[in-house]
Design a protein around this motif. Structure first.
Motif, PDB file in Angstrom:
ATOM      1  N   VAL A   1       0.891  -1.090  -0.003  1.00 52.85           N
ATOM      2  CA  VAL A   1      -0.050   0.021  -0.094  1.00 52.85           C
ATOM      3  C   VAL A   1       0.956   1.319  -0.012  1.00 52.85           C
ATOM      4  O   VAL A   1       1.878   1.357   0.928  1.00 52.85           O
ATOM      5  N   PHE A   2       0.532   1.950  -0.901  1.00 53.66           N
ATOM      6  CA  PHE A   2       1.110   3.467  -1.055  1.00 53.66           C
ATOM      7  C   PHE A   2       0.574   4.637  -1.001  1.00 53.66           C
ATOM      8  O   PHE A   2      -0.701   4.549  -1.373  1.00 53.66           O
ATOM      9  N   SER A   3       0.889   5.722  -0.620  1.00 55.41           N
ATOM     10  CA  SER A   3       0.078   6.857  -0.264  1.00 55.41           C
ATOM     11  C   SER A   3      -0.062   7.620  -1.746  1.00 55.41           C
ATOM     12  O   SER A   3      -1.181   8.126  -2.028  1.00 55.41           O
TER      13      SER A   3
ATOM     14  N   MET B   1       2.609  -7.574 -10.909  1.00 56.57           N
ATOM     15  CA  MET B   1       2.743  -7.046  -9.526  1.00 56.57           C
ATOM     16  C   MET B   1       1.597  -6.179  -9.291  1.00 56.57           C
ATOM     17  O   MET B   1       1.157  -5.573 -10.089  1.00 56.57           O
ATOM     18  N   LEU B   2       0.909  -6.369  -7.876  1.00 53.97           N
ATOM     19  CA  LEU B   2      -0.178  -5.460  -7.704  1.00 53.97           C
ATOM     20  C   LEU B   2       0.278  -4.525  -6.604  1.00 53.97           C
ATOM     21  O   LEU B   2       1.270  -4.832  -5.836  1.00 53.97           O
ATOM     22  N   CYS B   3      -0.676  -3.254  -6.477  1.00 55.38           N
ATOM     23  CA  CYS B   3      -0.181  -2.420  -5.278  1.00 55.38           C
ATOM     24  C   CYS B   3      -1.677  -1.518  -5.331  1.00 55.38           C
ATOM     25  O   CYS B   3      -2.522  -1.594  -6.094  1.00 55.38           O
ATOM     26  N   TYR B   4      -1.903  -1.129  -3.991  1.00 55.81           N
ATOM     27  CA  TYR B   4      -2.850  -0.206  -3.765  1.00 55.81           C
ATOM     28  C   TYR B   4      -2.397   1.366  -3.519  1.00 55.81           C
ATOM     29  O   TYR B   4      -1.425   1.177  -2.721  1.00 55.81           O
TER      30      TYR B   4
ATOM     31  N   ASP C   1      -5.416   7.581  -4.908  1.00 56.90           N
ATOM     32  CA  ASP C   1      -6.144   7.522  -5.844  1.00 56.90           C
ATOM     33  C   ASP C   1      -7.439   6.339  -5.483  1.00 56.90           C
ATOM     34  O   ASP C   1      -8.386   6.184  -6.368  1.00 56.90           O
ATOM     35  N   LYS C   2      -7.259   5.699  -4.352  1.00 53.80           N
ATOM     36  CA  LYS C   2      -8.031   4.828  -3.802  1.00 53.80           C
ATOM     37  C   LYS C   2      -8.503   3.565  -5.165  1.00 53.80           C
ATOM     38  O   LYS C   2      -9.498   3.204  -5.522  1.00 53.80           O
ATOM     39  N   SER C   3      -7.045   3.127  -5.549  1.00 58.32           N
ATOM     40  CA  SER C   3      -7.161   2.242  -6.768  1.00 58.32           C
ATOM     41  C   SER C   3      -6.230   0.927  -6.594  1.00 58.32           C
ATOM     42  O   SER C   3      -5.086   1.450  -5.834  1.00 58.32           O
TER      43      SER C   3
ATOM     44  N   ARG D   1      -1.378  -0.069 -14.365  1.00 61.84           N
ATOM     45  CA  ARG D   1      -2.902   0.124 -14.962  1.00 61.84           C
ATOM     46  C   ARG D   1      -3.525  -0.194 -13.650  1.00 61.84           C
ATOM     47  O   ARG D   1      -3.654  -0.962 -12.859  1.00 61.84           O
ATOM     48  N   ILE D   2      -4.925   0.752 -13.809  1.00 63.06           N
ATOM     49  CA  ILE D   2      -5.889   0.645 -12.682  1.00 63.06           C
ATOM     50  C   ILE D   2      -6.836  -0.704 -12.912  1.00 63.06           C
ATOM     51  O   ILE D   2      -7.451  -0.837 -13.883  1.00 63.06           O
ATOM     52  N   LEU D   3      -6.726  -1.625 -11.893  1.00 58.43           N
ATOM     53  CA  LEU D   3      -7.868  -2.729 -11.952  1.00 58.43           C
ATOM     54  C   LEU D   3      -9.250  -2.200 -11.304  1.00 58.43           C
ATOM     55  O   LEU D   3     -10.255  -2.488 -11.953  1.00 58.43           O
ATOM     56  N   VAL D   4      -9.239  -1.540 -10.245  1.00 60.62           N
ATOM     57  CA  VAL D   4     -10.533  -1.254  -9.562  1.00 60.62           C
ATOM     58  C   VAL D   4     -10.091   0.232  -8.947  1.00 60.62           C
ATOM     59  O   VAL D   4      -8.921   0.201  -8.162  1.00 60.62           O
ATOM     60  N   LYS D   5     -11.188   1.007  -9.072  1.00 63.00           N
ATOM     61  CA  LYS D   5     -10.999   2.287  -8.291  1.00 63.00           C
ATOM     62  C   LYS D   5     -12.293   2.595  -7.616  1.00 63.00           C
ATOM     63  O   LYS D   5     -13.368   2.314  -8.237  1.00 63.00           O
ATOM     64  N   GLN D   6     -12.297   2.919  -6.482  1.00 64.34           N
ATOM     65  CA  GLN D   6     -13.127   3.182  -5.379  1.00 64.34           C
ATOM     66  C   GLN D   6     -13.923   4.766  -5.852  1.00 64.34           C
ATOM     67  O   GLN D   6     -13.019   5.567  -5.645  1.00 64.34           O
TER      68      GLN D   6
END
Length: 73
Positions: A28-30, A46-49, A53-55, A65-70
């Protein structure tokens, strides 16, 4: 990317930590800039949050690339 199932109580070697555990976690990164400064050689899949961006993002081998964005109202 290789995966490994860890069982409760298993001791992790440095190799397990670097090869499997890091690849199987979601850091998780700011912000994008913090992520880019910490992950200098991302790998495909590789995944990250990113909290700014809440993504949830995935690296495709070239770009993040954004997979899911709140979405907020």
């Amino acid at each position: 990317m290789a995966y490994k199932t860890f069982v409760n109580g298993t001791s992790l070697s440095a190799s397990d930590l670097n090869t499997y555990l890091v690849n199987q976690s979601i850091p998780v990164f700011s912000s994008d800039s913090e992520r880019n400064s910490k992950i200098t050689s991302p790998t495909d899949g590789m995944l990250c949050y990113v909290t700014a961006d809440k993504s949830l993002e995935i690296h495709n081998g070239t770009n993040w690339r954004i997979l899911v964005k709140q979405w907020t109202n």
